[in-house]
Design a protein around this motif. Structure first.
Motif, mmCIF file in Angstrom:
data_model
loop_
_atom_site.group_PDB
_atom_site.id
_atom_site.type_symbol
_atom_site.label_atom_id
_atom_site.label_comp_id
_atom_site.label_asym_id
_atom_site.label_seq_id
_atom_site.Cartn_x
_atom_site.Cartn_y
_atom_site.Cartn_z
ATOM 1 N N PHE A 33 -12.939 -0.344 26.990
ATOM 2 C CA PHE A 33 -12.335 0.309 28.089
ATOM 3 C C PHE A 33 -11.317 -0.576 28.987
ATOM 4 O O PHE A 33 -11.288 0.544 29.380
ATOM 5 C CB PHE A 33 -14.296 0.291 29.493
ATOM 6 N N HIS A 36 -8.925 1.177 27.344
ATOM 7 C CA HIS A 36 -8.820 2.456 27.597
ATOM 8 C C HIS A 36 -8.074 2.953 29.064
ATOM 9 O O HIS A 36 -7.104 3.427 29.388
ATOM 10 C CB HIS A 36 -10.375 3.182 27.373
ATOM 11 N N LYS A 37 -8.953 2.363 30.305
ATOM 12 C CA LYS A 37 -8.100 2.328 31.457
ATOM 13 C C LYS A 37 -7.159 0.821 32.024
ATOM 14 O O LYS A 37 -6.444 1.497 32.645
ATOM 15 C CB LYS A 37 -9.318 1.775 32.405
ATOM 16 N N VAL A 99 -16.422 2.142 35.480
ATOM 17 C CA VAL A 99 -17.171 1.090 34.586
ATOM 18 C C VAL A 99 -18.083 1.361 33.875
ATOM 19 O O VAL A 99 -18.645 1.977 32.395
ATOM 20 C CB VAL A 99 -17.278 -0.200 35.123
ATOM 21 N N PHE A 102 -18.817 5.080 31.674
ATOM 22 C CA PHE A 102 -17.880 4.536 30.044
ATOM 23 C C PHE A 102 -18.838 4.016 29.512
ATOM 24 O O PHE A 102 -19.630 4.209 28.712
ATOM 25 C CB PHE A 102 -16.751 4.075 30.499
ATOM 26 N N ILE A 103 -19.540 2.598 29.866
ATOM 27 C CA ILE A 103 -20.351 1.677 29.503
ATOM 28 C C ILE A 103 -21.443 2.126 28.888
ATOM 29 O O ILE A 103 -21.319 1.807 28.298
ATOM 30 C CB ILE A 103 -20.011 0.465 30.188
#
Length: 127
Positions: A33, A36-37, A99, A102-103
């Motif tokens: 994450f 990616h971000k 957050v 995504f997770i």
């Protein structure tokens, strides 16, 4: 100045298996994450991860915390932010949701797969 507080949670239940495997996958997803971000991980321990968002025209480099609590065969993921800015233009809500969105589902899919494999293995032993 006022304070803006935003929060979003995701609860994952599982019936067996090893918390260590889930914790390892959670750490991997946190790193994925972050890359990616392009958010920086400022700190991490067994129960918390703190990110700083990248600075842009719509973001001031806010701090977003992810709490991950393992308890009684479940995992609570809770993302939250508290900033002293007056107006967030929806960015704080978006950061917190990003957050969890995504997770959470990726970790749920991992747990579901591991649980299915564990149950299939148990059935194979019984048969």
């Amino acid at each position: 100045m006022g304070s803006a507080y935003k929060e979003k949670s995701f609860n994952l239940d599982f019936f067996g298996g090893d918390f260590k495997v889930v914790k390892k996958e959670l750490k991997r997803l946190i790193q994925e994450f972050s890359k990616h971000k392009r958010w920086e991980v400022n700190g991490q321990n067994e129960e918390f991860t703190e990110f700083t968002t990248k600075i842009s025209w719509a973001s001031f480099g806010e701090s977003v915390s992810l709490q991950h609590l393992f308890e009684n065969n479940s995992l609570l993921l809770r993302a939250y932010t508290e900033n002293s800015q007056l107006i967030s233009w929806g960015k704080l809500e978006e950061n917190v949701s990003t957050v969890i969105d995504f997770i959470g589902p990726k970790l749920q899919a991992f747990i579901t797969e591991k649980e299915s494999n564990r149950q299939n293995s148990n059935l194979a032993i019984v048969n």
